[in-house]
Scaffold this motif. Structure first.
Motif, mmCIF file in Angstrom:
data_model
loop_
_atom_site.group_PDB
_atom_site.id
_atom_site.type_symbol
_atom_site.label_atom_id
_atom_site.label_comp_id
_atom_site.label_asym_id
_atom_site.label_seq_id
_atom_site.Cartn_x
_atom_site.Cartn_y
_atom_site.Cartn_z
ATOM 1 N N ALA A 168 29.457 21.150 -67.062
ATOM 2 C CA ALA A 168 28.963 22.407 -66.493
ATOM 3 C C ALA A 168 28.567 22.225 -65.037
ATOM 4 C CB ALA A 168 27.784 22.917 -67.304
ATOM 5 N N GLU A 169 27.954 21.108 -64.709
ATOM 6 C CA GLU A 169 27.569 20.843 -63.320
ATOM 7 C C GLU A 169 28.798 20.738 -62.423
ATOM 8 O OE1 GLU A 169 23.452 18.345 -64.105
ATOM 9 O OE2 GLU A 169 25.318 17.251 -63.803
ATOM 10 N N ALA A 170 29.815 20.028 -62.885
ATOM 11 C CA ALA A 170 31.031 19.888 -62.094
ATOM 12 C C ALA A 170 31.716 21.234 -61.899
ATOM 13 C CB ALA A 170 31.982 18.894 -62.763
ATOM 14 N N LEU A 171 31.820 22.017 -62.954
ATOM 15 C CA LEU A 171 32.441 23.333 -62.851
ATOM 16 C C LEU A 171 31.669 24.245 -61.909
ATOM 17 C CD1 LEU A 171 33.393 23.946 -66.585
ATOM 18 C CD2 LEU A 171 34.975 23.529 -64.680
ATOM 19 N N ALA A 172 30.355 24.133 -61.908
ATOM 20 C CA ALA A 172 29.516 24.974 -61.042
ATOM 21 C C ALA A 172 29.770 24.705 -59.564
ATOM 22 C CB ALA A 172 28.048 24.752 -61.370
ATOM 23 N N THR A 173 30.264 23.503 -59.245
ATOM 24 C CA THR A 173 30.581 23.191 -57.857
ATOM 25 C C THR A 173 32.048 23.459 -57.529
ATOM 26 O OG1 THR A 173 31.059 20.867 -58.314
ATOM 27 C CG2 THR A 173 28.788 21.425 -57.748
ATOM 28 N N GLY A 174 32.796 23.956 -58.510
ATOM 29 C CA GLY A 174 34.194 24.298 -58.279
ATOM 30 C C GLY A 174 35.190 23.194 -58.564
ATOM 31 N N LEU A 175 34.727 22.096 -59.156
ATOM 32 C CA LEU A 175 35.645 20.997 -59.461
ATOM 33 C C LEU A 175 36.453 21.276 -60.719
ATOM 34 C CD1 LEU A 175 33.599 17.705 -58.977
ATOM 35 C CD2 LEU A 175 35.567 18.472 -57.676
ATOM 36 N N PRO A 176 37.742 20.948 -60.717
ATOM 37 C CA PRO A 176 38.479 20.952 -61.977
ATOM 38 C C PRO A 176 37.996 19.775 -62.822
ATOM 39 C CG PRO A 176 39.906 20.251 -60.170
ATOM 40 C CD PRO A 176 38.576 20.620 -59.574
ATOM 41 N N VAL A 177 38.013 19.953 -64.132
ATOM 42 C CA VAL A 177 37.495 18.941 -65.049
ATOM 43 C C VAL A 177 38.584 18.492 -66.009
ATOM 44 C CG1 VAL A 177 35.868 18.522 -66.931
ATOM 45 C CG2 VAL A 177 35.137 19.823 -64.928
ATOM 46 N N ILE A 178 38.664 17.189 -66.210
ATOM 47 C CA ILE A 178 39.539 16.603 -67.226
ATOM 48 C C ILE A 178 38.633 15.905 -68.225
ATOM 49 C CG2 ILE A 178 41.319 14.883 -67.719
ATOM 50 C CD1 ILE A 178 42.353 15.349 -64.866
ATOM 51 N N THR A 179 38.785 16.250 -69.504
ATOM 52 C CA THR A 179 38.007 15.605 -70.551
ATOM 53 C C THR A 179 38.835 15.538 -71.822
ATOM 54 O OG1 THR A 179 35.837 15.565 -71.635
ATOM 55 C CG2 THR A 179 36.870 17.724 -71.371
ATOM 56 N N THR A 180 38.269 14.971 -72.855
ATOM 57 C CA THR A 180 38.979 14.829 -74.121
ATOM 58 C C THR A 180 38.594 15.954 -75.074
ATOM 59 O OG1 THR A 180 37.207 13.421 -74.954
ATOM 60 C CG2 THR A 180 39.055 12.314 -73.875
ATOM 61 N N THR A 181 39.267 16.021 -76.195
ATOM 62 C CA THR A 181 38.959 17.050 -77.189
ATOM 63 C C THR A 181 37.661 16.752 -77.933
ATOM 64 O OG1 THR A 181 40.350 15.933 -78.833
ATOM 65 C CG2 THR A 181 41.359 17.714 -77.518
ATOM 66 N N GLY A 182 36.974 15.659 -77.586
ATOM 67 C CA GLY A 182 35.688 15.332 -78.176
ATOM 68 C C GLY A 182 34.547 16.147 -77.594
ATOM 69 N N THR A 183 34.837 17.003 -76.638
ATOM 70 C CA THR A 183 33.813 17.881 -76.066
ATOM 71 C C THR A 183 34.066 19.308 -76.535
ATOM 72 O OG1 THR A 183 35.078 18.406 -74.077
ATOM 73 C CG2 THR A 183 33.656 16.459 -73.980
ATOM 74 N N PRO A 184 33.029 20.134 -76.555
ATOM 75 C CA PRO A 184 33.207 21.523 -76.991
ATOM 76 C C PRO A 184 33.620 22.438 -75.836
ATOM 77 C CG PRO A 184 30.895 21.092 -76.667
ATOM 78 C CD PRO A 184 31.624 19.794 -76.394
ATOM 79 N N TRP A 185 34.588 22.009 -75.054
ATOM 80 C CA TRP A 185 34.972 22.752 -73.858
ATOM 81 C C TRP A 185 36.442 23.179 -73.910
ATOM 82 C CZ3 TRP A 185 31.833 24.367 -69.969
ATOM 83 C CH2 TRP A 185 30.529 23.879 -69.992
ATOM 84 N N GLN A 186 36.854 23.817 -74.994
ATOM 85 C CA GLN A 186 38.229 24.296 -75.099
ATOM 86 C C GLN A 186 38.543 25.330 -74.020
ATOM 87 O OE1 GLN A 186 36.071 24.189 -77.700
ATOM 88 N NE2 GLN A 186 36.911 22.363 -78.671
#
Length: 49
Positions: free
Chosen positions: A23-41
């Motif tokens: 959420a912090e990264a997105l708030a600054t406008g960064l694209p995020v790469i993560t795994t399906t182990g997070t609740p960020w579909q």
């Protein structure tokens, strides 16, 4: 903040309950790469990761 100097944010993980750093990264406008182990579909749905 270091997010402003970055081009993207990567969080490899097996399990996260929320991942506030995403959420912090997105708030600054960064694209995020993560795994399906997070609740960020929404990253894929909204094409911001």
């Amino acid at each position: 903040m270091l997010y402003h100097d970055a081009d993207l944010f990567v969080l490899p993980t097996y399990s996260e309950n929320f991942g506030i750093v995403i959420a912090e990264a997105l708030a600054t406008g960064l694209p995020v790469i993560t795994t399906t182990g997070t609740p960020w579909q929404e990253l894929e749905t909204n094409r911001c990761g």
